[in-house]
Motif scaffolding. Sequence first.
Motif, PDB file in Angstrom:
ATOM      1  N   GLY A  55       0.883  -1.261  -0.012  1.00 40.50           N
ATOM      2  CA  GLY A  55      -0.055  -0.189   0.094  1.00 40.50           C
ATOM      3  C   GLY A  55       0.872   1.232  -0.147  1.00 40.50           C
ATOM      4  N   VAL A  56       2.047   1.430   0.715  1.00 40.76           N
ATOM      5  CA  VAL A  56       2.906   2.535   0.788  1.00 40.76           C
ATOM      6  C   VAL A  56       3.302   2.436  -0.569  1.00 40.76           C
ATOM      7  N   ALA A  57       3.865   1.268  -1.270  1.00 39.76           N
ATOM      8  CA  ALA A  57       4.676   1.573  -2.446  1.00 39.76           C
ATOM      9  C   ALA A  57       3.549   2.166  -3.488  1.00 39.76           C
ATOM     10  N   ALA A  58       2.308   1.365  -3.595  1.00 44.83           N
ATOM     11  CA  ALA A  58       1.263   2.023  -4.235  1.00 44.83           C
ATOM     12  C   ALA A  58       1.135   3.404  -4.111  1.00 44.83           C
ATOM     13  N   GLY A  59       0.990   3.998  -2.922  1.00 43.63           N
ATOM     14  CA  GLY A  59       0.675   5.220  -2.667  1.00 43.63           C
ATOM     15  C   GLY A  59       2.039   6.170  -3.183  1.00 43.63           C
ATOM     16  N   VAL A  60       3.140   5.857  -3.174  1.00 44.34           N
ATOM     17  CA  VAL A  60       4.029   6.611  -3.753  1.00 44.34           C
ATOM     18  C   VAL A  60       4.176   6.610  -5.300  1.00 44.34           C
ATOM     19  N   VAL A  61       3.741   5.276  -5.948  1.00 42.33           N
ATOM     20  CA  VAL A  61       3.644   5.524  -7.353  1.00 42.33           C
ATOM     21  C   VAL A  61       2.423   6.174  -7.830  1.00 42.33           C
ATOM     22  N   THR A  62       1.445   6.040  -6.864  1.00 42.92           N
ATOM     23  CA  THR A  62       0.174   6.899  -7.494  1.00 42.92           C
ATOM     24  C   THR A  62       0.184   8.383  -7.263  1.00 42.92           C
ATOM     25  N   THR A  63       1.223   8.932  -6.385  1.00 42.65           N
ATOM     26  CA  THR A  63       1.508  10.379  -6.095  1.00 42.65           C
ATOM     27  C   THR A  63       2.186  10.822  -7.405  1.00 42.65           C
ATOM     28  N   ILE A  64       3.270   9.940  -7.778  1.00 44.90           N
ATOM     29  CA  ILE A  64       4.110  10.438  -8.868  1.00 44.90           C
ATOM     30  C   ILE A  64       3.430  10.349 -10.003  1.00 44.90           C
ATOM     31  N   GLU A  65       2.350   9.366 -10.149  1.00 46.39           N
ATOM     32  CA  GLU A  65       1.701   9.262 -11.386  1.00 46.39           C
ATOM     33  C   GLU A  65       0.693  10.239 -11.402  1.00 46.39           C
ATOM     34  N   GLU A  66       0.282  10.970 -10.523  1.00 50.40           N
ATOM     35  CA  GLU A  66      -0.725  11.877 -10.686  1.00 50.40           C
ATOM     36  C   GLU A  66       0.019  13.180 -10.802  1.00 50.40           C
ATOM     37  N   LEU A  67       1.245  13.438 -10.433  1.00 50.17           N
ATOM     38  CA  LEU A  67       2.007  14.616 -10.599  1.00 50.17           C
ATOM     39  C   LEU A  67       2.499  14.935 -11.950  1.00 50.17           C
TER      40      LEU A  67
END
Length: 102
Positions: A53-65
């Motif tokens: 979940g933490v890894a997916a959260g980081v990837v999601t944040t980068i993907e949205e930026l």
Amino acid sequence: MFHSKRSKLVAGVVFDLIGMSSLLGFGILEFTDLAWAPIAGYLMTKLYPGKSGVAAGVVTTIEELLPGLDVIPSFTIMWCYTYLIKSGRGDNKKTIDVDHFS
């Protein structure tokens, strides 16, 4: 927050649609991603606790930026990983019995 598979899937689809909504503004609404990116990352860690979940959260944040990557349905992909891919790994384990001779 969301405990069942179905509620996580529905929430994930809604969150993906929110993230993709900035594409409707043809570049004008890309600035909304600056606000949505950390929120999406936080929501991902709450929906899926643990290391994945933490890894997916980081990837999601980068993907949205990053501009133009809003079409990637991060929450839905994480749901598929959690409930279709990851959950199937443990079912196929085989145990081998070994006799001990002394």
